[in-house]
Design a protein around this motif. Structure first.
Motif, PDB file in Angstrom:
ATOM      1  N   LYS A 259       0.847  -1.213   0.000  1.00 57.83           N
ATOM      2  CA  LYS A 259       0.000   0.000   0.000  1.00 57.83           C
ATOM      3  C   LYS A 259       0.876   1.254   0.000  1.00 57.83           C
ATOM      4  O   LYS A 259       0.635   2.189  -0.755  1.00 57.83           O
ATOM      5  CB  LYS A 259      -0.902  -0.007   1.223  1.00 57.83           C
ATOM      6  N   VAL A 260       1.871   1.264   0.893  1.00 57.65           N
ATOM      7  CA  VAL A 260       2.836   2.367   0.921  1.00 57.65           C
ATOM      8  C   VAL A 260       4.201   1.755   1.217  1.00 57.65           C
ATOM      9  O   VAL A 260       4.275   0.624   1.701  1.00 57.65           O
ATOM     10  CB  VAL A 260       2.515   3.428   2.012  1.00 57.65           C
ATOM     11  N   TYR A 261       5.258   2.497   0.941  1.00 56.01           N
ATOM     12  CA  TYR A 261       6.595   2.022   1.332  1.00 56.01           C
ATOM     13  C   TYR A 261       6.704   2.120   2.847  1.00 56.01           C
ATOM     14  O   TYR A 261       6.287   3.109   3.446  1.00 56.01           O
ATOM     15  CB  TYR A 261       7.687   2.876   0.688  1.00 56.01           C
ATOM     16  N   GLU A 262       7.254   1.087   3.454  1.00 61.46           N
ATOM     17  CA  GLU A 262       7.413   1.073   4.904  1.00 61.46           C
ATOM     18  C   GLU A 262       8.378   2.157   5.350  1.00 61.46           C
ATOM     19  O   GLU A 262       9.407   2.380   4.716  1.00 61.46           O
ATOM     20  CB  GLU A 262       7.970  -0.282   5.311  1.00 61.46           C
ATOM     21  N   LYS A 263       8.029   2.810   6.457  1.00 60.75           N
ATOM     22  CA  LYS A 263       8.935   3.816   7.010  1.00 60.75           C
ATOM     23  C   LYS A 263      10.185   3.107   7.528  1.00 60.75           C
ATOM     24  O   LYS A 263      10.094   2.194   8.335  1.00 60.75           O
ATOM     25  CB  LYS A 263       8.223   4.541   8.149  1.00 60.75           C
ATOM     26  N   ASP A 264      11.348   3.520   7.024  1.00 62.67           N
ATOM     27  CA  ASP A 264      12.599   2.866   7.415  1.00 62.67           C
ATOM     28  C   ASP A 264      13.617   3.963   7.715  1.00 62.67           C
ATOM     29  O   ASP A 264      14.188   4.568   6.816  1.00 62.67           O
ATOM     30  CB  ASP A 264      13.068   1.964   6.270  1.00 62.67           C
ATOM     31  N   GLU A 265      13.819   4.214   9.016  1.00 60.76           N
ATOM     32  CA  GLU A 265      14.671   5.348   9.403  1.00 60.76           C
ATOM     33  C   GLU A 265      16.133   5.115   9.034  1.00 60.76           C
ATOM     34  O   GLU A 265      16.905   6.055   8.970  1.00 60.76           O
ATOM     35  CB  GLU A 265      14.511   5.633  10.899  1.00 60.76           C
ATOM     36  N   ASP A 266      16.504   3.849   8.798  1.00 57.96           N
ATOM     37  CA  ASP A 266      17.893   3.555   8.425  1.00 57.96           C
ATOM     38  C   ASP A 266      18.134   3.652   6.924  1.00 57.96           C
ATOM     39  O   ASP A 266      19.253   3.450   6.456  1.00 57.96           O
ATOM     40  CB  ASP A 266      18.272   2.132   8.879  1.00 57.96           C
TER      41      ASP A 266
END
Ligand code: CUK
Ligand code: CUA
Length: 623
Positions: free
Chosen positions: A495-502
């Motif tokens: 659905k959306v790109y996963e939030k990935d702080e790295d």
């Protein structure tokens, strides 16, 4: 009358007969279509009420547009164009860094045959592979986001037209060449064709984790032309079969010179054996590619004679037979794998050519299916009840026949000149026999005119009953070659790109947006969100970037809107640049600011009521 004249006359008569048949069918169908209730029932079959979805995805090749067209079946609504081999301003494909590098400077491609990745012979819906006949490439589209994820260039090829097709568990993605060329991109005059030019099949692998291709090995074959080929299934799963034409070695005027012999060949290749041989060290190194010569690996490559200039060859869903479509010989030839294996076992070879043992036609052939008046068979598809469907390019029709008995069951016209057809789940071990789409080269007067060149067309045909039912024709951009139709349950897009702080270059908090300068490089770690750009959180004007003329500029943009369909565009006015960041995505645009002046930046993708306000400035100070 000499032979050439006789051939031309018989060709003309054949076409005339084909047109007559098409006309009779057409007149017949027109009568049927005057029947309002029949039209109503057809319309009901394809009407998808608002709020509901099509049952199938059709992944159609976009031919020399280099793109993938995604349609819904049965409504035949076009859902998306996915750029694969060609830059696409609408999505910024080929403008941002990663996609620019993948395209490798090419601005067109010629995409003929999509192949969805398979597990145990069924489409698994994870990836789609594509061939580029124009520039010798293979591409993978990630079906979790419908983005092209890798493109690999193939050496030693002259247009990998005869692929792509995958083995039962996507062990290999195979691509045989269309034109023979000298190996190693070397030069050799056409007079040296038979000795110096080679036909090559590329066997590539794809790592699903890394989403990357690798060229496992190539096989060097005689300088014949290879046409659309297929992988075995079940009992034949270790094999691939390839049609050939131009066994005459014509180097000029192919339409006459490559049609002299009464027979060409189908090449059978055991990829499992070749894989073992490569592991054991077989093959020559040609500029870094492992090249196998059939003379060096015995028992892996054979040829079977087939009626002249065949086009497609397709393996039946149960894997027991392969069916060649005749093109110049107006028939389908059914070959038996069992018979072929038996002849190989007994070493019952008729001759050898280029080190390849040739099996006897009568020893492998099971039957010839020759529907009266049907001309120009090109490709074969299947249903779940033992039937095959052939497109007839010249007589403009689809013929349904029973594989076991060879009996012709039904014929329906197409509008006009079908190349391929695609059946629902049609290339798998379990086709479901619901719909068939004929992919036509010509539309003639089916649609509103847009000038001398008409759109191409596709016919939707209901194949769920004993008789086929032609439902409708829809226009399509050139060039409809092949498509695969997969049930929607097998495709699971994110659905959306996963939030990935790295994630490299990503910025998630507004206060972290910043500009870093390293010599003449300017890196903007920016945010796109409803409804603004933030390039530098610490600056008085957060949405303006100042650089010096000649600086290298990197816009690393992260879209922090994690809501479905909130894509932001990023166009730089008067700089010929545009790219996009999808929800949760980070993307980089790199360019040299070689033009001094003031250039507005704006969001090109309508994203909120204040989309128009989503803008900023690029200021390029003169040197
Ligand atoms: S080829 Cu186009 S009609 Cu490229 Cu698959 Cu047969
Ligand atoms: Cu963001 Cu429009």
């Amino acid at each position: 009358m000499n032979r050439t004249t006789a051939r031309i006359i018989s060709g003309v008569l054949g076409i005339a007969l084909g047109l007559l048949i098409a006309f009779v069918f057409f007149a017949d169908l027109n009568k049927g279509e005057e029947n309002a209730s029949s039209n109503k029932s057809k319309a009901e079959k394809v009407f998808v009420p608002y709020g509901e979805l099509d049952e199938y995805y059709m992944m159609a090749s976009g031919g020399h547009s280099g793109q993938l067209f995604v349609y819904g079946v049965p409504s035949m609504r076009k859902i998306r164009t996915v750029p694969v081999f060609t830059p696409d301003p609408a999505t910024g494909y080929g403008y941002d860094d990663k996609t620019k590098e993948m395209l490798g400077g090419y601005t067109w491609g010629d995409f003929h045959h999509p192949a969805i990745s398979e597990t145990a012979g069924d489409y698994d819906g994870e990836f789609l592979f594509a061939n580029d006949v124009g520039n010798n490439r293979v591409a993978a589209v990630d079906l979790s986001n419908f983005h092209t994820t890798d493109i690999m260039s193939l050496p030693n090829m002259g247009g990998p037209h005869a692929g792509v097709f995958v083995t039962e568990n996507t062990e290999y993605i195979a691509l045989p060449t269309r034109f023979a060329r000298p190996l190693g991109d070397e030069y050799a005059p056409l007079d040296k064709y038979e000795e110096e030019y080679k036909g090559v099949v590329s066997m590539t692998t794809f790592d699903r984790e890394k989403k990357k291709f690798d060229l496992a090995y190539q096989v060097v074959l005689p300088p014949w032309s290879y046409d659309l080929s297929d992988a075995g299934k079940k009992m034949s799963s270790d094999w691939i079969v390839m049609t050939t034409y131009n066994t005459e070695f014509a180097t000029t005027n192919q339409e006459i010179n490559a049609s002299q012999h009464d027979r060409d060949y189908i090449v059978m290749m055991n990829w499992k054996k070749l894989e073992e041989a490569v592991k054991a060290g077989a093959g020559n190194d040609i500029k870094g590619t492992t090249m196998i010569d059939p003379r060096d690996v015995k028992g892996a490559i054979f040829a079977v004679p087939v009626a002249k200039s065949p086009h497609g060859v397709d393996v039946t869903p149960d894997g027991t037979r392969f069916i060649a479509a005749g093109k110049l010989a107006p028939m389908m030839t059914v070959f038996s794998f069992e018979k072929a294996f038996e002849a190989i076992e007994k070493e019952n070879f008729k001759e050898e050519t280029f080190g390849i043992p040739v099996l006897g036609y009568e020893d492998v052939m099971e039957k010839e299916v020759d529907p009266p008046g049907a001309l120009g068979p090109l490709h074969t598809q299947f249903d779940d009840r033992g039937n095959a469907f052939n497109t007839m390019f010249i007589s403009s029709e689809v013929v349904k026949w029973n594989i076991e008995s060879g009996e012709v069951i039904d014929r329906t016209p197409s509008y006009f000149s079908p190349g391929h057809a695609s059946a629902t789940e049609g290339d798998t071990v379990s086709p479901d026999g619901k719909w068939l789409v004929a992919l036509n080269k010509i539309a003639k007067d089916n649609f509103l005119s847009v000038g001398p060149s008409h759109p191409e067309s596709m016919d939707l045909i209901d194949i769920s009953g004993e008789k086929m039912e032609h439902i409708m024709a829809v226009p399509v951009d050139p060039e409809p070659h092949y498509a695969q139709i997969i049930h929607r349950d097998k495709i699971n897009p994110i659905k959306v790109y996963e939030k990935d702080e790295d994630r490299e270059n990503s910025v998630w908090k507004q206060e972290d947006a910043r500009i870093e300068r390293k010599g003449n490089e300017v890196h903007i770690y920016g945010i796109a969100m409803r409804s603004k750009f933030i390039f530098d959180a610490s600056a008085e004007r957060q949405d303006a970037v100042s650089v010096k003329q000649g600086d290298k500029v990197f816009f690393h943009m992260t879209n922090i809107d994690l809501d479905q369909d909130i894509t932001h565009g990023f166009g730089i006015n008067d700089y010929n640049l545009n790219f996009e960041v999808q929800p949760g995505q980070t993307n980089t645009l790199e360019f040299t600011a070689d033009k001094a002046g003031v250039y507005p930046i704006y969001c090109t993708n309508f994203c909120s009521a204040l989309h128009q306000e989503m803008s900023g400035y690029l200021l390029v100070e003169p040197k």
